[in-house]
Design a protein around this motif. Structure first.
Motif, mmCIF file in Angstrom:
data_model
loop_
_atom_site.group_PDB
_atom_site.id
_atom_site.type_symbol
_atom_site.label_atom_id
_atom_site.label_comp_id
_atom_site.label_asym_id
_atom_site.label_seq_id
_atom_site.Cartn_x
_atom_site.Cartn_y
_atom_site.Cartn_z
ATOM 1 N N THR A 92 -8.932 4.344 -1.678
ATOM 2 C CA THR A 92 -7.884 3.523 -2.283
ATOM 3 C C THR A 92 -8.246 3.136 -3.712
ATOM 4 O OG1 THR A 92 -8.857 1.485 -1.423
ATOM 5 C CG2 THR A 92 -7.170 2.538 -0.068
ATOM 6 N N ILE A 93 -7.210 2.892 -4.494
ATOM 7 C CA ILE A 93 -7.335 2.408 -5.862
ATOM 8 C C ILE A 93 -6.366 1.229 -6.006
ATOM 9 C CG2 ILE A 93 -6.921 2.951 -8.306
ATOM 10 C CD1 ILE A 93 -9.296 4.465 -7.281
ATOM 11 N N LEU A 94 -6.830 0.134 -6.593
ATOM 12 C CA LEU A 94 -5.986 -1.021 -6.875
ATOM 13 C C LEU A 94 -5.256 -0.788 -8.192
ATOM 14 C CD1 LEU A 94 -5.132 -3.953 -6.141
ATOM 15 C CD2 LEU A 94 -7.062 -4.716 -7.533
ATOM 16 N N VAL A 95 -3.948 -0.999 -8.199
ATOM 17 C CA VAL A 95 -3.147 -0.823 -9.417
ATOM 18 C C VAL A 95 -3.378 -2.012 -10.338
ATOM 19 C CG1 VAL A 95 -0.813 -0.569 -10.345
ATOM 20 C CG2 VAL A 95 -1.411 0.498 -8.150
ATOM 21 N N THR A 96 -3.776 -1.716 -11.596
ATOM 22 C CA THR A 96 -4.064 -2.750 -12.581
ATOM 23 C C THR A 96 -3.231 -2.529 -13.843
ATOM 24 O OG1 THR A 96 -5.881 -1.441 -13.500
ATOM 25 C CG2 THR A 96 -6.446 -3.021 -11.761
ATOM 26 N N HIS A 97 -3.163 -3.564 -14.691
ATOM 27 C CA HIS A 97 -2.464 -3.444 -15.974
ATOM 28 C C HIS A 97 -3.157 -2.374 -16.806
ATOM 29 C CE1 HIS A 97 0.242 -6.862 -15.707
ATOM 30 N NE2 HIS A 97 -0.747 -7.540 -15.142
ATOM 31 N N GLY A 98 -2.390 -1.501 -17.417
ATOM 32 C CA GLY A 98 -2.935 -0.523 -18.338
ATOM 33 C C GLY A 98 -3.683 0.627 -17.692
ATOM 34 N N THR B 105 0.858 -1.174 0.000
ATOM 35 C CA THR B 105 0.000 0.000 0.000
ATOM 36 C C THR B 105 0.898 1.228 0.000
ATOM 37 O OG1 THR B 105 -1.774 -1.132 1.171
ATOM 38 C CG2 THR B 105 -1.788 1.274 1.245
ATOM 39 N N HIS B 106 0.669 2.117 -0.955
ATOM 40 C CA HIS B 106 1.444 3.350 -1.091
ATOM 41 C C HIS B 106 0.555 4.513 -0.643
ATOM 42 C CE1 HIS B 106 4.450 1.188 -3.524
ATOM 43 N NE2 HIS B 106 3.386 0.509 -3.931
ATOM 44 N N ASP B 107 1.014 5.285 0.320
ATOM 45 C CA ASP B 107 0.225 6.393 0.843
ATOM 46 C C ASP B 107 0.593 7.705 0.180
ATOM 47 O OD1 ASP B 107 -1.586 5.429 2.991
ATOM 48 O OD2 ASP B 107 0.289 4.603 3.762
ATOM 49 N N ILE B 108 -0.433 8.435 -0.244
ATOM 50 C CA ILE B 108 -0.276 9.783 -0.776
ATOM 51 C C ILE B 108 -1.132 10.693 0.090
ATOM 52 C CG2 ILE B 108 -0.657 11.315 -2.751
ATOM 53 C CD1 ILE B 108 -0.214 8.859 -4.559
ATOM 54 N N VAL B 109 -0.511 11.732 0.628
ATOM 55 C CA VAL B 109 -1.212 12.687 1.479
ATOM 56 C C VAL B 109 -1.562 13.911 0.644
ATOM 57 C CG1 VAL B 109 -1.001 14.160 3.525
ATOM 58 C CG2 VAL B 109 -0.005 11.868 3.534
ATOM 59 N N ILE B 110 -2.792 14.359 0.783
ATOM 60 C CA ILE B 110 -3.224 15.597 0.129
ATOM 61 C C ILE B 110 -3.102 16.682 1.190
ATOM 62 C CG2 ILE B 110 -5.087 16.794 -1.054
ATOM 63 C CD1 ILE B 110 -6.216 13.952 -1.729
ATOM 64 N N LYS B 111 -2.176 17.599 0.953
ATOM 65 C CA LYS B 111 -1.834 18.592 1.970
ATOM 66 C C LYS B 111 -1.385 19.877 1.298
ATOM 67 C CE LYS B 111 1.298 18.896 5.906
ATOM 68 N NZ LYS B 111 2.326 18.165 6.658
ATOM 69 N N SER B 112 -1.915 21.002 1.749
ATOM 70 C CA SER B 112 -1.554 22.310 1.191
ATOM 71 C C SER B 112 -1.767 22.349 -0.318
ATOM 72 C CB SER B 112 -0.107 22.681 1.530
ATOM 73 O OG SER B 112 0.071 22.726 2.925
ATOM 74 N N PHE B 113 -2.875 21.727 -0.762
ATOM 75 C CA PHE B 113 -3.266 21.711 -2.168
ATOM 76 C C PHE B 113 -2.201 21.070 -3.060
ATOM 77 C CE2 PHE B 113 -6.152 24.579 -0.244
ATOM 78 C CZ PHE B 113 -7.332 24.466 -0.954
ATOM 79 N N GLY C 38 -1.116 -4.850 -8.732
ATOM 80 C CA GLY C 38 -1.543 -5.541 -7.525
ATOM 81 C C GLY C 38 -1.368 -4.718 -6.265
ATOM 82 N N ASP C 39 -0.552 -3.658 -6.333
ATOM 83 C CA ASP C 39 -0.403 -2.753 -5.196
ATOM 84 C C ASP C 39 -1.659 -1.905 -5.041
ATOM 85 O OD1 ASP C 39 2.166 -3.694 -4.842
ATOM 86 O OD2 ASP C 39 3.171 -1.832 -5.433
ATOM 87 N N THR C 40 -1.766 -1.253 -3.913
ATOM 88 C CA THR C 40 -2.867 -0.337 -3.641
ATOM 89 C C THR C 40 -2.290 1.045 -3.376
ATOM 90 O OG1 THR C 40 -4.192 -2.109 -2.670
ATOM 91 C CG2 THR C 40 -4.803 0.139 -2.073
ATOM 92 N N ILE C 41 -2.976 2.066 -3.864
ATOM 93 C CA ILE C 41 -2.597 3.444 -3.562
ATOM 94 C C ILE C 41 -3.699 4.022 -2.694
ATOM 95 C CG2 ILE C 41 -1.975 5.710 -4.477
ATOM 96 C CD1 ILE C 41 -1.353 4.261 -7.153
ATOM 97 N N ARG C 42 -3.309 4.646 -1.578
ATOM 98 C CA ARG C 42 -4.277 5.252 -0.664
ATOM 99 C C ARG C 42 -4.011 6.757 -0.575
ATOM 100 N NH1 ARG C 42 -4.330 2.140 4.309
ATOM 101 N NH2 ARG C 42 -2.180 2.845 4.482
ATOM 102 N N TRP C 43 -5.029 7.548 -0.916
ATOM 103 C CA TRP C 43 -4.970 8.997 -0.782
ATOM 104 C C TRP C 43 -5.697 9.387 0.491
ATOM 105 C CZ3 TRP C 43 -5.426 6.623 -5.463
ATOM 106 C CH2 TRP C 43 -4.542 7.022 -6.486
ATOM 107 N N THR C 44 -5.090 10.273 1.287
ATOM 108 C CA THR C 44 -5.709 10.781 2.506
ATOM 109 C C THR C 44 -5.676 12.304 2.454
ATOM 110 O OG1 THR C 44 -4.959 8.859 3.758
ATOM 111 C CG2 THR C 44 -5.627 10.781 5.030
#
Length: 115
Positions: free
Chosen positions: A89-95, A35-43, A55-61
């Protein structure tokens, strides 16, 4: 003499099996989804670019007061509206599309590199 040869053959086989098992464990560990975390901060998206595998997951907070989204540039996926403190979260897929922005603040952009 035959006993010594058999014992040696068994020891060689055990050693070879151990090496094979160790190598297969490393391969399995390398393919474990993350799981890869991306923080939404200061625009901004932090980090602005992330490297992932299928197969990885990306999580935005969202840590901003304003609502935000992470929306694929070509509308392939979307987190939906995220209020302060919410995650999606979004699951990483081919394409999958690899560039994204905030639908409410189009100057906010990020990229995903799939390896």
């Amino acid at each position: 003499m035959t006993k010594n040869i058999l014992r040696r053959d068994v020891l060689v086989g055990v050693a070879a099996s151990a090496v094979t098992l160790a190598a297969s464990n490393k391969t399995a560990a390398a393919k474990t989804p993350r799981t890869h975390d991306i923080v939404i901060k200061s625009f901004t998206f932090e980090p602005q670019s992330v490297t992932v595998q299928v197969g990885d997951t990306i999580r935005w907070t969202n840590e901003d007061l304003a609502p935000h989204t992470a929306t694929a540039s070509e509308a392939g996926w979307d987190t939906g509206e995220l209020a302060k403190g919410q995650s999606a979260t979004i699951l990483v897929t081919h394409g999958m599309q690899t560039s994204y922005f905030c639908a409410f603040h189009p100057h906010m952009k990020g990229t995903i590199e799939v390896v």
